[in-house]
Design a protein around this motif. Structure first.
Motif, PDB file in Angstrom:
ATOM      1  N   SER A 103       0.760  -1.086   0.005  1.00  0.00           N
ATOM      2  CA  SER A 103      -0.027  -0.193  -0.150  1.00  0.00           C
ATOM      3  C   SER A 103       0.989   1.288   0.028  1.00  0.00           C
ATOM      4  N   LYS A 105      -3.259   8.908   0.231  1.00  0.00           N
ATOM      5  CA  LYS A 105      -4.118   7.774   0.120  1.00  0.00           C
ATOM      6  C   LYS A 105      -5.462   8.192   0.179  1.00  0.00           C
ATOM      7  N   MET A 142      -5.847   9.186  -3.550  1.00  0.00           N
ATOM      8  CA  MET A 142      -6.065   8.082  -4.583  1.00  0.00           C
ATOM      9  C   MET A 142      -7.100   7.127  -4.313  1.00  0.00           C
ATOM     10  N   ASP A 143      -7.834   7.215  -3.103  1.00  0.00           N
ATOM     11  CA  ASP A 143      -9.033   6.359  -3.062  1.00  0.00           C
ATOM     12  C   ASP A 143     -10.168   7.158  -3.633  1.00  0.00           C
ATOM     13  N   LEU A 160     -10.036   8.865  -6.316  1.00  0.00           N
ATOM     14  CA  LEU A 160      -9.741   8.769  -7.787  1.00  0.00           C
ATOM     15  C   LEU A 160     -10.293   7.263  -8.094  1.00  0.00           C
ATOM     16  N   SER A 161      -9.824   6.409  -7.211  1.00  0.00           N
ATOM     17  CA  SER A 161     -10.195   4.878  -7.442  1.00  0.00           C
ATOM     18  C   SER A 161     -11.845   4.864  -7.372  1.00  0.00           C
ATOM     19  N   VAL A 162     -12.465   5.353  -6.729  1.00  0.00           N
ATOM     20  CA  VAL A 162     -13.823   5.232  -6.421  1.00  0.00           C
ATOM     21  C   VAL A 162     -14.440   6.153  -7.694  1.00  0.00           C
ATOM     22  N   ILE A 164     -13.103   6.266 -10.718  1.00  0.00           N
ATOM     23  CA  ILE A 164     -12.931   5.367 -11.888  1.00  0.00           C
ATOM     24  C   ILE A 164     -13.739   4.173 -11.862  1.00  0.00           C
ATOM     25  N   THR A 165     -14.137   3.581 -10.644  1.00  0.00           N
ATOM     26  CA  THR A 165     -15.009   2.512 -10.422  1.00  0.00           C
ATOM     27  C   THR A 165     -16.280   3.059 -11.015  1.00  0.00           C
TER      28      THR A 165
END
Length: 345
Positions: free
Chosen positions: A7, A75, A78-79, A81-83, A85-86
């Motif tokens: 991580s 972090k 980045m979370d 951004l990840s959400v 994209i999902t």
């Protein structure tokens, strides 16, 4: 466990510990160099190892704490951004992300927001296009239905209705002549029977046009044979069908070829007065050869261009050319009609 150690926070802590190790090696090398070269009284071996030991212990916990805290914001971003994209992957293009800092992650967030807006606009455009295509399909279907109805109504008026009117007139005339002139009445009844037979032929041809254009899932050879068998039961025409049972063509080509044969048989029923019809279909190399012949009364190609027979021939020619093929017809009065079609496969 392996995923946890890969991580962002773990990477930050490891980087701080690497900095600690490099600092430790550097300080130790400097102190040892001073101890060996200068040997001051205040610098002893015990003091060196005590200082290094305290430094390692304190710096170790400081590195872990600073690495954990400094990686928290990264972090979290980045979370986010990840959400986002999902959400885009699941088709939710209305989601947005807002990052206040003016760093690289903020730039990536803005670009993702712009991407989401573009995807949302594309979805709206596709939906509008689908609606427009559906409306166009409905309009085209309605236009085709209206045009076909008008054509059938015109054919019924030009052929069947006039023949039925003639039948009624000749029948009335024969009835009036039965007692006074039985011979003349007999001749008129013979004409009535002939006209009735012609009207029946016209109706069969019109019903043939109303058959489904598609093959209902059957291969072309089976579809043609079923069509011919049905016509043999309802007419006096003798059919000779020569088509390979293993003949396999693209679906679009099969539909067009079936429709061409259907149109040609309709023309033969209505205009040729034929007793024999020959249909051949075979594939040679990369081409399909289709031959349709009848022993009917034929016609003069130059003089019959504007008659009703030319409509069906024009349709068959257009269908052949749509498939990239060639359409050839030969006919003379009292010599039958011969149609040859070549279609690349």
């Amino acid at each position: 466990m392996k995923k946890r150690f890969s991580s962002i926070r773990y990477s930050y802590i490891v980087s701080h510990l690497n900095g600690l190790f490099l600092t430790f090696v550097t300080i130790l090398a400097i102190l040892l160099s001073i101890f060996v070269l200068i040997s001051p009284k205040w610098l002893t071996a015990n003091s060196i190892f005590l200082f290094i030991g305290l430094y390692i212990v304190i710096a170790f916990f400081v590195s872990i704490y600073v690495g954990f805290r400094s990686s928290g914001d990264l972090k979290q971003k980045m979370d986010y951004l990840s959400v986002l994209i999902t959400q885009y992957a699941n088709g939710n293009y209305q989601s947005r992300i807002y990052i206040d800092e003016g760093d690289e992650l903020n730039r990536i967030g803005r670009e993702l927001n712009e991407l989401g807006e573009k995807l949302q606009n594309q979805v709206k455009s596709l939906q509008r296009l689908a609606d427009e295509n559906a409306e166009l399909a409905k309009s085209a279907h309605k236009s085709a239905v209206i045009e076909e109805r008008q054509r059938i109504a015109r054919d019924l008026h030009d052929a069947v209705s006039q023949q039925l009117f003639a039948l009624a007139m000749m029948s009335e005339a024969a009835i009036r002549q039965v007692e006074n002139k039985p011979a003349l009445a007999k001749e008129q009844m013979i004409e009535v029977a002939s006209a009735a037979n012609q009207a029946q032929t016209e109706m069969r041809a019109l019903l043939l046009h109303l058959r489904p254009v598609h093959l209902s899932g059957n291969p072309l050879p089976i579809g043609i044979k079923k069509l011919v068998e049905e016509l043999q039961q309802k007419s006096q025409i003798r059919f000779q069908v020569s088509i390979e049972d293993t003949l396999k063509l693209p679906a679009v080509t099969e539909e067009h070829v079936f429709r061409i044969i259907q149109e040609s048989l309709s023309n033969i029923l209505r205009h040729a007065y034929a007793t024999e019809v020959k249909i051949e279909a075979n594939k040679k190399g990369e081409e399909l050869f289709l031959h349709i012949a009848d022993n009917g009364k034929g016609f003069d190609l130059l003089q019959d261009q504007e008659k009703k027979t030319s409509y069906g021939l024009k349709t068959m020619k257009e269908r052949s050319e749509e498939l990239g093929g060639t359409f050839t017809i030969r006919s003379n009065v009292d010599e039958g009609t011969y149609i040859d079609i070549r279609i690349p496969c």
